[in-house]
Design a protein around this motif. Structure first.
Motif, PDB file in Angstrom:
ATOM      1  N   UNK A  12       0.854  -1.189   0.000  1.00  0.00           N
ATOM      2  CA  UNK A  12       0.000   0.000   0.000  1.00  0.00           C
ATOM      3  C   UNK A  12       0.891   1.241   0.000  1.00  0.00           C
ATOM      4  N   UNK A  13       0.561   2.198  -0.847  1.00  0.00           N
ATOM      5  CA  UNK A  13       1.336   3.443  -0.840  1.00  0.00           C
ATOM      6  C   UNK A  13       0.463   4.594  -0.356  1.00  0.00           C
ATOM      7  N   UNK A  14       1.116   5.564   0.263  1.00  0.00           N
ATOM      8  CA  UNK A  14       0.449   6.801   0.643  1.00  0.00           C
ATOM      9  C   UNK A  14       1.014   7.935  -0.183  1.00  0.00           C
ATOM     10  N   UNK A  15       0.164   8.894  -0.535  1.00  0.00           N
ATOM     11  CA  UNK A  15       0.629  10.013  -1.348  1.00  0.00           C
ATOM     12  C   UNK A  15      -0.008  11.320  -0.889  1.00  0.00           C
ATOM     13  N   UNK A  16       0.742  12.392  -1.057  1.00  0.00           N
ATOM     14  CA  UNK A  16       0.275  13.723  -0.665  1.00  0.00           C
ATOM     15  C   UNK A  16       1.032  14.758  -1.486  1.00  0.00           C
ATOM     16  N   UNK A  17       0.549  16.003  -1.441  1.00  0.00           N
ATOM     17  CA  UNK A  17       1.199  17.076  -2.185  1.00  0.00           C
ATOM     18  C   UNK A  17       1.400  18.290  -1.288  1.00  0.00           C
ATOM     19  N   UNK A  18       2.238  19.215  -1.755  1.00  0.00           N
ATOM     20  CA  UNK A  18       2.485  20.470  -1.061  1.00  0.00           C
ATOM     21  C   UNK A  18       2.510  21.599  -2.075  1.00  0.00           C
ATOM     22  N   UNK A  19       2.037  22.756  -1.656  1.00  0.00           N
ATOM     23  CA  UNK A  19       2.128  23.946  -2.505  1.00  0.00           C
ATOM     24  C   UNK A  19       0.912  24.245  -3.348  1.00  0.00           C
ATOM     25  N   UNK A  20      -0.221  23.652  -3.017  1.00  0.00           N
ATOM     26  CA  UNK A  20      -1.410  23.902  -3.830  1.00  0.00           C
ATOM     27  C   UNK A  20      -1.845  25.363  -3.789  1.00  0.00           C
ATOM     28  N   UNK A  21      -1.738  25.986  -2.620  1.00  0.00           N
ATOM     29  CA  UNK A  21      -2.248  27.338  -2.469  1.00  0.00           C
ATOM     30  C   UNK A  21      -1.249  28.433  -2.745  1.00  0.00           C
ATOM     31  N   UNK A  22      -0.109  28.085  -3.300  1.00  0.00           N
ATOM     32  CA  UNK A  22       0.946  29.079  -3.528  1.00  0.00           C
ATOM     33  C   UNK A  22       0.705  29.883  -4.804  1.00  0.00           C
ATOM     34  N   UNK A 141       6.688  18.446   1.338  1.00  0.00           N
ATOM     35  CA  UNK A 141       6.913  19.786   1.886  1.00  0.00           C
ATOM     36  C   UNK A 141       8.404  20.124   1.921  1.00  0.00           C
ATOM     37  N   UNK A 142       9.230  19.188   2.387  1.00  0.00           N
ATOM     38  CA  UNK A 142      10.667  19.459   2.472  1.00  0.00           C
ATOM     39  C   UNK A 142      11.287  19.688   1.100  1.00  0.00           C
ATOM     40  N   UNK A 143      10.957  18.826   0.138  1.00  0.00           N
ATOM     41  CA  UNK A 143      11.528  18.969  -1.204  1.00  0.00           C
ATOM     42  C   UNK A 143      11.064  20.274  -1.853  1.00  0.00           C
ATOM     43  N   UNK A 144       9.811  20.635  -1.619  1.00  0.00           N
ATOM     44  CA  UNK A 144       9.324  21.890  -2.200  1.00  0.00           C
ATOM     45  C   UNK A 144       9.995  23.097  -1.541  1.00  0.00           C
ATOM     46  N   UNK A 145      10.171  23.049  -0.232  1.00  0.00           N
ATOM     47  CA  UNK A 145      10.847  24.151   0.457  1.00  0.00           C
ATOM     48  C   UNK A 145      12.258  24.359  -0.100  1.00  0.00           C
TER      49      UNK A 145
END
Length: 201
Positions: A12-22, A141-145
């Motif tokens: 099972x994998x989990x996935x998420x994103x960061x930066x949608x509201x930027x 989040x870390x990679x996007x930062x």
């Protein structure tokens, strides 16, 4: 207390994103498959963690996953297909890079599109409920930062090192003063009164 998994599937994998509201920069997604026995006491939804904690647990996450992938989707794509579709596309692109290919997907939020006929479940606030989504949220989040820190060096006037592209008063004042950069999302409402800015890059 975060749960290890949602289904009984082995991979099972989990996935998420960061930066949608930027207003600027990519939307960044991550996907992970956890190893059995995965446990990090400090792990939580990335929005609940300090920057110091997020970066301190990243090596722990990376050492306890079976597979991980991170994808940045640029503003040009966001403008072409809209931010929701870009967020989903970024997560899909992560998932297909995982080895082994997961046989179940859990997704933070309430919207997703199937990929390679893999069954999935969307989970509202899943990053505060399941370890794999929380781990993916921290990595995204870390990679996007770090990405925003890099492009800050090109355009320091927007102070992306601090605001990471989010719509702060300072960021919007800089847009008003300097106009937009190639990293801004032209389809977004960049200024409250949306002054028309016709810049070609």
């Amino acid at each position: 207390m975060l749960q290890f998994n949602f289904s009984n599937h082995l991979h099972e994998c989990g996935t998420d994103e960061a930066g949608r509201g930027c207003l600027a920069g990519p939307v960044t997604a991550a996907a992970v498959i956890l190893k059995d026995g995965f446990f990090i006491e400090a792990l939580n939804d990335s929005k609940q963690l300090s920057e110091k904690t997020r970066f301190s647990i990243q090596p722990l996450i990376e050492s306890q996953v079976l597979s991980l992938a991170v994808v940045h989707l640029e503003p040009k794509i966001i403008d072409e297909i809209n931010i929701l579709n870009a967020s989903i596309k970024a997560m899909q692109e992560c998932i297909v890079q995982l080895q082994p290919i997961p046989n179940f997907i859990i997704v933070d939020g309430n919207r997703f599109q199937p990929i390679q006929n893999i069954p999935y479940q969307t989970i509202v606030k899943g990053d505060a409920k399941y370890m794999s989504i929380a781990a993916a949220s921290v990595l995204a989040k870390n990679h996007r930062d770090l990405y925003m820190d890099r492009i800050h060096e090109e355009f320091p006037m927007y102070n992306w090192k601090k605001n990471k592209g989010y719509p702060t008063v300072e960021h919007r004042e800089a847009i008003k003063k300097y106009g937009i950069s190639p990293y801004h999302r032209k389809s977004f409402r960049l200024l409250p009164d949306q002054l028309r800015m016709d810049f070609e890059f």
